[in-house]
Design a protein around this motif. Structure first.
Motif, mmCIF file in Angstrom:
data_model
loop_
_atom_site.group_PDB
_atom_site.id
_atom_site.type_symbol
_atom_site.label_atom_id
_atom_site.label_comp_id
_atom_site.label_asym_id
_atom_site.label_seq_id
_atom_site.Cartn_x
_atom_site.Cartn_y
_atom_site.Cartn_z
ATOM 1 N N LEU A 1 -27.934 54.397 4.358
ATOM 2 C CA LEU A 1 -28.570 53.639 3.237
ATOM 3 C C LEU A 1 -27.854 52.696 3.250
ATOM 4 C CD1 LEU A 1 -28.784 55.985 0.219
ATOM 5 C CD2 LEU A 1 -30.416 55.833 2.481
ATOM 6 N N GLU A 2 -28.984 51.540 3.766
ATOM 7 C CA GLU A 2 -29.173 50.017 3.873
ATOM 8 C C GLU A 2 -29.780 49.695 2.465
ATOM 9 O OE1 GLU A 2 -29.455 48.096 7.808
ATOM 10 O OE2 GLU A 2 -27.769 49.642 8.662
ATOM 11 N N GLY A 3 -29.462 48.506 1.665
ATOM 12 C CA GLY A 3 -30.434 48.053 1.399
ATOM 13 C C GLY A 3 -29.626 46.282 0.407
ATOM 14 N N LYS A 4 -30.035 46.108 -1.168
ATOM 15 C CA LYS A 4 -29.461 45.555 -1.900
ATOM 16 C C LYS A 4 -28.804 46.158 -2.523
ATOM 17 C CE LYS A 4 -33.390 42.816 -0.703
ATOM 18 N NZ LYS A 4 -34.005 43.861 0.075
ATOM 19 N N ILE A 5 -27.339 46.044 -2.077
ATOM 20 C CA ILE A 5 -25.964 46.816 -3.410
ATOM 21 C C ILE A 5 -25.296 45.100 -3.749
ATOM 22 C CG2 ILE A 5 -24.497 48.229 -2.904
ATOM 23 C CD1 ILE A 5 -25.924 49.546 -0.658
ATOM 24 N N ASP A 6 -24.762 45.845 -4.932
ATOM 25 C CA ASP A 6 -24.163 45.301 -5.675
ATOM 26 C C ASP A 6 -22.731 46.767 -5.434
ATOM 27 O OD1 ASP A 6 -21.431 43.808 -7.527
ATOM 28 O OD2 ASP A 6 -23.413 43.335 -9.058
ATOM 29 N N GLY A 7 -22.118 45.965 -4.839
ATOM 30 C CA GLY A 7 -20.680 46.409 -3.955
ATOM 31 C C GLY A 7 -19.574 46.675 -5.404
ATOM 32 N N LYS A 8 -19.968 46.164 -6.649
ATOM 33 C CA LYS A 8 -18.581 46.219 -7.513
ATOM 34 C C LYS A 8 -19.321 46.781 -7.993
ATOM 35 C CE LYS A 8 -15.880 42.111 -6.813
ATOM 36 N NZ LYS A 8 -16.089 40.074 -7.722
ATOM 37 N N LYS A 9 -20.324 46.660 -8.322
ATOM 38 C CA LYS A 9 -21.246 47.370 -9.734
ATOM 39 C C LYS A 9 -20.902 48.814 -9.196
ATOM 40 C CE LYS A 9 -24.132 44.621 -11.933
ATOM 41 N NZ LYS A 9 -25.703 43.998 -12.161
ATOM 42 N N LEU A 10 -21.432 49.804 -7.629
ATOM 43 C CA LEU A 10 -21.755 50.565 -6.960
ATOM 44 C C LEU A 10 -20.357 51.237 -7.211
ATOM 45 C CD1 LEU A 10 -22.616 52.933 -6.300
ATOM 46 C CD2 LEU A 10 -22.823 51.987 -3.732
#
Length: 329
Positions: free
Chosen positions: A112-121
């Protein structure tokens, strides 16, 4: 001086040709999300961002989707809402030897590709995971779900891999492929064999062998008619833009005779469907379904059967918004 000028021009020409070749290869190559998928029995891909743009061009906005409470908690914690933030989704389908196991008949692996907040995830995954594994510099989180383990790894700032396959092999394969993602024609065997047959400007496409328990005696029953789906047939499907959204489904059968029988069965089914929907009440979804069936054609050439149709302007939005066509059927 003249010799130096000629040499400079040759160097510039070579650089231009190399850059042009690189751009051409990238244009013809499968999307990176699909190239990262492991070996599988089938692949589904959707360019969600392009689909949103097409819907806007067709002036058919989608209604907000009512979210499951658990999913809403995930959205609130991570800030990622697929309806808004997902740009691309590539899914590999793995046929299970035991269709009655925790995965059912099919397991999946997704990129999956998109707008992701890596730290929150990462924080959410760490809080919900029952296991963690380090592989190729990435953390693979094991999340329990309905009797199986869903493995998740963030592989780039905007890319996440997910797999519910019983073993770690598929998600490890995705991480391995990520190291060679710059190669434009890397990818699975299925992708290498059939991606070149996908139409340009495809919003969504799929390929692979069905080979699944679809019904009694391996048949799909529609309008009382059993349509056999040979496990050996390969299917290619796409929804692409060509002045409007067009649907193409192609079956590659194991023989000309099989294809001929499939074409005859599908033509009969199409005739029955047109008759059965003729009496449906007038609403956008039903009208769209009738128009879709009206434009549908079935053709056969050797061992291939092709169905083409034009998606009416309102049908994609009606179906996506949950206003199912044929509600009075």
């Amino acid at each position: 001086m003249l010799r130096r000028t000629r040499r400079t021009l040759w160097i510039v020409a070579v650089v231009v040709l190399v850059l042009a070749a690189a751009v051409y290869l990238r244009f013809k190559a499968p999307p990176e999300a699909a190239r990262l998928l492991p070996e599988s029995d089938g692949i589904l891909y959707m360019n969600v961002g392009l689909a949103r743009t097409v819907m806007q061009l067709m002036h058919t906005p989608l209604k907000p989707i009512t979210k499951d409470p658990e999913y809403q908690k995930f959205v609130d914690a991570v800030g990622f809402d697929a309806e808004r933030d997902l740009d691309e989704a590539a899914i590999a389908m793995h046929r299970m030897d035991n269709p009655n196991g925790p995965n059912g008949p099919v397991a999946y692996s997704m990129v999956l590709e998109g707008k992701i907040d890596g730290k929150k995830l990462a924080a959410w995954l760490a809080a919900h995971a029952t296991s963690q594994e380090s592989y190729e510099g990435h953390t693979v989180y094991g999340i329990p779900s309905e009797g199986r383990t869903v493995r998740v790894a963030q592989i780039a700032y905007d890319t996440v891999a997910v797999s519910n396959f019983p073993s770690t092999e598929p998600i490890h394969s995705i991480l391995d492929r990520h190291r060679t993602a710059a190669l434009p024609f890397s990818g699975s065997t299925l992708l290498a064999e059939h991606y070149s047959e996908m139409p340009l400007l495809s919003v969504a496409w799929g390929m692979g062998q069905i080979g699944l328990p679809l019904g009694e005696n391996g048949q799909i029953h529609i309008f009382g008619m059993g349509l056999p789906i040979p496990a050996s047939s390969t299917f290619l499907a796409s929804v692409h833009w060509a002045g409007g959204l067009k649907v193409r489904v192609e079956e590659i059968a194991d023989s000309d005779a099989t294809a001929s029988q499939q074409a005859a069965d599908l033509s009969l089914l199409l005739t029955l469907a047109r008759g059965a929907t003729a009496g449906l009440g007038a609403n956008p979804a039903n009208n769209g379904l009738k128009e879709l069936l009206k434009t549908a054609t079935v053709t056969q050439k050797r061992n291939r059967v092709v169905i083409n149709a034009v998606l009416p302007k309102t049908l994609p939005a009606e179906l996506a918004n949950g206003d199912g066509a044929g509600s009075q059927f």
